[in-house]
Scaffold this active site. Structure first.
Site, PDB file in Angstrom:
ATOM      1  N   SER A 139     -13.084   0.244  -6.055  1.00 13.47           N
ATOM      2  CA  SER A 139     -13.804   1.302  -5.350  1.00 13.47           C
ATOM      3  C   SER A 139     -14.638   2.130  -6.299  1.00 13.47           C
ATOM      4  CB  SER A 139     -12.806   2.253  -4.679  1.00 13.47           C
ATOM      5  OG  SER A 139     -11.888   1.552  -3.923  1.00 13.47           O
ATOM      6  N   HIS A 198     -16.877  -4.882  -1.866  1.00 19.05           N
ATOM      7  CA  HIS A 198     -16.056  -3.718  -1.542  1.00 19.05           C
ATOM      8  C   HIS A 198     -15.866  -3.585  -0.037  1.00 19.05           C
ATOM      9  CE1 HIS A 198     -15.384   0.825  -1.327  1.00 19.05           C
ATOM     10  NE2 HIS A 198     -14.288   0.290  -1.824  1.00 19.05           N
ATOM     11  N   GLU A 212     -19.763  -3.295   0.890  1.00 21.93           N
ATOM     12  CA  GLU A 212     -20.730  -2.984  -0.154  1.00 21.93           C
ATOM     13  C   GLU A 212     -20.716  -4.138  -1.156  1.00 21.93           C
ATOM     14  OE1 GLU A 212     -20.775   1.888  -0.325  1.00 21.93           O
ATOM     15  OE2 GLU A 212     -19.116   0.846  -1.284  1.00 21.93           O
ATOM     16  N   ASN A 272     -17.951   5.812  -1.158  1.00 21.89           N
ATOM     17  CA  ASN A 272     -16.950   6.617  -1.854  1.00 21.89           C
ATOM     18  C   ASN A 272     -17.583   7.739  -2.659  1.00 21.89           C
ATOM     19  OD1 ASN A 272     -14.912   5.206  -0.750  1.00 21.89           O
ATOM     20  ND2 ASN A 272     -14.425   3.998  -2.546  1.00 21.89           N
TER      21      ASN A 272
HETATM   22  N1  LIG Z   1      -6.901   1.818  -0.276  1.00 22.02           N
HETATM   23  C1  LIG Z   1      -8.164   1.820   0.142  1.00 22.02           C
HETATM   24  O1  LIG Z   1      -8.491   2.488   1.121  1.00 22.02           O
HETATM   25  C2  LIG Z   1      -9.191   1.000  -0.581  1.00 22.02           C
HETATM   26  C3  LIG Z   1     -10.412   0.730   0.049  1.00 22.02           C
HETATM   27  C4  LIG Z   1     -11.347  -0.103  -0.588  1.00 22.02           C
HETATM   28  C5  LIG Z   1     -11.069  -0.616  -1.846  1.00 22.02           C
HETATM   29  N2  LIG Z   1      -9.875  -0.311  -2.460  1.00 22.02           N
HETATM   30  C6  LIG Z   1      -9.633  -0.912  -3.786  1.00 22.02           C
HETATM   31  O2  LIG Z   1      -8.818  -2.065  -3.591  1.00 22.02           O
HETATM   32  C7  LIG Z   1      -7.989  -2.263  -4.724  1.00 22.02           C
HETATM   33  C8  LIG Z   1      -6.536  -2.316  -4.271  1.00 22.02           C
HETATM   34  O3  LIG Z   1      -6.168  -1.055  -3.731  1.00 22.02           O
HETATM   35  P1  LIG Z   1      -4.962  -0.898  -2.695  1.00 22.02           P
HETATM   36  O4  LIG Z   1      -5.093   0.437  -2.087  1.00 22.02           O
HETATM   37  O5  LIG Z   1      -4.893  -2.081  -1.823  1.00 22.02           O
HETATM   38  O6  LIG Z   1      -3.716  -0.902  -3.692  1.00 22.02           O
HETATM   39  P2  LIG Z   1      -2.174  -1.139  -3.374  1.00 22.02           P
HETATM   40  O7  LIG Z   1      -1.419  -0.404  -4.396  1.00 22.02           O
HETATM   41  O8  LIG Z   1      -1.878  -0.872  -1.945  1.00 22.02           O
HETATM   42  O9  LIG Z   1      -2.000  -2.734  -3.585  1.00 22.02           O
HETATM   43  C9  LIG Z   1      -2.139  -3.369  -4.834  1.00 22.02           C
HETATM   44  C10 LIG Z   1      -1.343  -4.667  -4.809  1.00 22.02           C
HETATM   45  O10 LIG Z   1      -1.613  -5.391  -6.004  1.00 22.02           O
HETATM   46  C11 LIG Z   1      -0.427  -6.041  -6.414  1.00 22.02           C
HETATM   47  N3  LIG Z   1      -0.512  -6.388  -7.830  1.00 22.02           N
HETATM   48  C12 LIG Z   1      -0.371  -5.592  -8.909  1.00 22.02           C
HETATM   49  N4  LIG Z   1      -0.522  -6.304 -10.049  1.00 22.02           N
HETATM   50  C13 LIG Z   1      -0.755  -7.581  -9.694  1.00 22.02           C
HETATM   51  C14 LIG Z   1      -0.981  -8.793 -10.411  1.00 22.02           C
HETATM   52  N5  LIG Z   1      -0.980  -8.802 -11.724  1.00 22.02           N
HETATM   53  N6  LIG Z   1      -1.164  -9.936  -9.717  1.00 22.02           N
HETATM   54  C15 LIG Z   1      -1.167  -9.929  -8.371  1.00 22.02           C
HETATM   55  N7  LIG Z   1      -0.959  -8.816  -7.639  1.00 22.02           N
HETATM   56  C16 LIG Z   1      -0.760  -7.649  -8.284  1.00 22.02           C
HETATM   57  C17 LIG Z   1       0.655  -5.028  -6.097  1.00 22.02           C
HETATM   58  O11 LIG Z   1       1.912  -5.655  -5.992  1.00 22.02           O
HETATM   59  C18 LIG Z   1       0.155  -4.451  -4.771  1.00 22.02           C
HETATM   60  O12 LIG Z   1       0.682  -5.145  -3.660  1.00 22.02           O
HETATM   61  C19 LIG Z   1      -8.279  -1.124  -5.683  1.00 22.02           C
HETATM   62  O13 LIG Z   1      -9.236  -1.551  -6.607  1.00 22.02           O
HETATM   63  C20 LIG Z   1      -8.866  -0.064  -4.762  1.00 22.02           C
HETATM   64  O14 LIG Z   1      -9.712   0.839  -5.427  1.00 22.02           O
HETATM   65  C21 LIG Z   1      -8.932   0.460  -1.845  1.00 22.02           C
END
Ligand SMILES: NC(=O)c1ccc[n+]([C@@H]2O[C@H](COP(=O)([O-])OP(=O)(O)OC[C@H]3O[C@@H](n4cnc5c(N)ncnc54)[C@H](O)[C@@H]3O)[C@@H](O)[C@H]2O)c1
Length: 596
Positions: A121, A142, A154, A192
């Site tokens: 993000s 994204h 995005e 964002n």
């Molecule tokens: N939460 C949102 O609203 C949102 C929206 C758009 C983009 N994002 C982006 O998406 C990405 C993930 O965010 P999220 O909110 O889903 O996080 P989250 O913490 O909910 O999920 C992350 C997942 O990654 C897994 N993980 C960690 N290390 C790992 C590895 N080495 N190999 C495989 N899996 C692994 C974890 O077990 C976890 O299930 C981030 O870059 C975030 O900025 C988040």
């Protein structure tokens, strides 16, 4: 010919990853879904089946389609499972070193022609790409939360991403039924960059006890038509993820203090209050991962009797003024059964207001929302006057005269002499300090702000503004009146912009700055906020409706009162106002409305 994507990999099945898997599998693409451990894999699987089961229960997905969808997903631990996929989307936590490590590993495991994408993000896609030997095949894709629902993607192109990779990914987004905007690699991209300053500001309001969580969220939902309030959205995003995004944006985006995470966020993350995913964040949820909010110790308790908390009984209401707001407010009170005394500056003005109220009520009759008898009764409850003395026996006065402090102060001084003791004196000001008006009387404890939104008969929100001198009884009475009008009264402190304008206008101003910096176009920015965040209008559409002069005035007030450098009005906004491009009302603002 666009590249065929027959199988994709998703790394990390948390809040975003599980949703991204669903998007691909729903559209007939085979997915290798990868996690770090068996336990995490199981959580990801549960999230996916929970989401698809809900879609079946709501009748949005046939059972057979769900089964086919799930059969397309191959759940695996470890990146080695990704050796044959055409595209990988990484969705692990928002840490640069972690993402770089994963990309280096993906580069080793994946076939040479595979595209490697990050769902980051806020981190630099360029910095992630240089961890691989194929930076020209690295791109940002994204998605928005929840990924199966939000239409926007995005697409982030770095200076080295090759043009055919961008084109292939754009074609893929269309195949997934998404709308893409392609932009360069800047912290927070479009959505964002505009959203997180607002979210952080809302958390700051909550942290400083400016308003309750329920009132902050209700204000933005009801005042701006947003699908959810900022604190509920923080819970959906995840507080740990939100913290990392803010922190990165602060460091990458010019150290704007508005992105420095409010301390409360870090405290909540440390305490394990991560939002929906952990079952508790700003709100408490039925269980981890559930969207259902359950009452907790902060949930307001509805008082049994309206009079229990010192609320004063109100039956007769005075409304001073003859403009748009006064006219709407008179209608609202009369329709709700209050006896109304309207005071204008003369019979001619009163006649105009009477006609306007009648026309508006007639519309209700034509639409079948109001009977003729109820319309006549409402009109019959309004007494028309041109002298303030007729307010001697009302229980509440709502002032909606011109937005000039000297005029309002003189009026309140007169009301102080005329009105009986115990009357609630309310101002509808949207930008002046209520305390200034209150101190023009000898009874500041009885003075409160009642900030109605335009058009008052339709908008469900009223901001109840309490000054440092307003008594608890006055606030409770004002809130009870809002409820009796069928409106939601949210209580806040006496600061510039109250809740809604303080949170809304800096965001609009930021959008103008983004346009000014040529990062994106007005159309793409509007699209991003509507399709990525569910806003009913994009920032430029809204600015043209509100009026650029009005928006500039509000932004200037916010800047002057809070002295926040990031609140300084965007020069482009100033220039458009100087040029007379004020929005729809002059035919031209950010867009030309004279051409259809
Ligand atoms: N939460 C949102 O609203 C949102 C929206 C758009 C983009 N994002 C982006 O998406 C990405 C993930 O965010 P999220 O909110 O889903 O996080 P989250 O913490 O909910 O999920 C992350 C997942 O990654 C897994 N993980 C960690 N290390 C790992 C590895 N080495 N190999 C495989 N899996 C692994 C974890 O077990 C976890 O299930 C981030 O870059 C975030 O900025 C988040």
């Amino acid at each position: 010919m666009a590249r065929e994507f027959t199988s994709v990999g998703v790394v990390g099945l948390g809040t975003m990853g599980a949703g991204i898997v669903e998007v691909f599998a729903r559209n007939g693409v085979n997915v290798v879904a990868v996690e770090i451990s068996e336990a995490a894999l199981e959580r990801g699987r549960t999230t996916l089946t929970g989401s698809t089961d809900r879609a079946v229960a709501k009748g949005k997905l046939a059972e057979a389609d769900r089964d086919a969808l799930l059969s397309r997903v191959d759940f695996q631990v470890g990146l080695d499972a990704l050796h044959a996929v055409d595209l990988v989307i990484e969705a692990v936590p928002e840490h640069l070193d972690l993402k770089q490590r994963i990309f280096a590993e993906l580069d080793r495991v994946c076939k040479p022609e595979a595209i490697l994408a990050t769902n980051t993000s806020s981190l630099s896609v360029t910095e992630i790409s240089v961890a691989t030997s194929r930076p020209n095949q690295v791109i940002g894709i994204h998605f928005f939360n929840p990924a199966p629902v939000m239409k926007l993607v995005e697409v982030v192109r770095t200076v080295v991403t090759s043009a055919d990779v961008v084109a292939d990914v754009e074609a893929l987004c269309k195949r997934l039924g998404k709308v893409d905007v392609t932009i360069s690699d800047r912290a927070g991209f479009i959505a964002n960059a505009l959203l997180f300053g607002y979210l952080n500001h809302a958390v700051g309001m909550f942290e400083s006890h400016y308003a309750t969580r329920e009132d902050i969220d209700a204000a933005m939902k009801l005042g701006c038509g947003l699908p959810m309030g900022p604190l509920a959205l923080m819970d959906l995003i995840g507080l740990d993820t939100a913290y990392e995004i803010l922190d990165t944006m602060y460091r990458r985006g010019g150290r704007d203090r508005r992105h420095a995470p409010v301390p409360l966020i870090k405290q909540m993350v440390t305490a394990g209050l991560l939002g929906r995913k952990s079952g508790r964040g700003f709100y408490t949820y039925e269980r981890p991962g559930s969207p259902v909010v359950v009452p907790d110790e902060y949930t307001p308790v509805a008082t049994e009797s309206a009079l229990a908390d010192g609320t004063r009984g109100i039956t007769k209401v005075g409304v001073v003024g003859s403009g748009t707001m006064a006219t709407g407010i008179i209608e609202v009170f009369a329709k709700a059964g209050y006896e109304v005394v309207s005071v204008t500056r003369g019979a001619e003005k009163s006649a105009k207001v009477f006609e306007a109220v009648k026309t508006s009520l007639n519309k209700g009759v034509v639409r079948g929302k109001l009977s003729e008898a109820d319309r006549d009764a409402a009109l019959g409850r309004i007494n028309w006057s041109a002298t303030l003395e007729h307010l001697a026996d009302v229980d509440l006065v709502v002032e909606a005269v011109v937005e000039e402090l000297s005029v309002k102060k003189a009026l309140f001084a007169s009301l102080d002499e005329i009105c009986k003791p115990g009357v609630v004196l309310a101002t509808t000001t949207s930008s002046l300090p209520v305390i200034d008006v209150a101190m023009a009387t000898q009874r500041p404890a009885d003075v409160v702000g009642l900030h109605f939104f335009n058009p008052a008969p339709i908008m469900p929100l009223v901001e109840v503004v309490q000054t440092i001198r307003t008594s608890a009884e006055t606030t409770a009475t004002a809130k009870a009146v809002c409820a009796a009008l069928g409106k939601t009264g949210v209580v806040c402190g006496d600061r510039s912009g109250f809740i809604v304008n303080a949170l809304l206008f800096p965001y609009l101003n930021d959008a103008v700055r983004m346009l000014e910096a040529s990062y994106s176009t007005a159309d793409d920015i509007d699209h991003a906020m509507k399709l990525g965040c569910g806003y009913p209008m994009g920032p430029f559409e809204l600015l043209d409706v509100v009026g650029l002069d009005v928006s500039l005035a509000i932004q200037r007030e916010l800047y002057l009162e809070l002295r926040e450098p990031g609140f300084a009005p965007a020069p482009l906004l100033e220039h458009l106002v100087t040029a007379g491009y004020l929005g729809r009302k002059t035919g031209r603002g950010f867009r030309d409305h004279t051409r259809r």
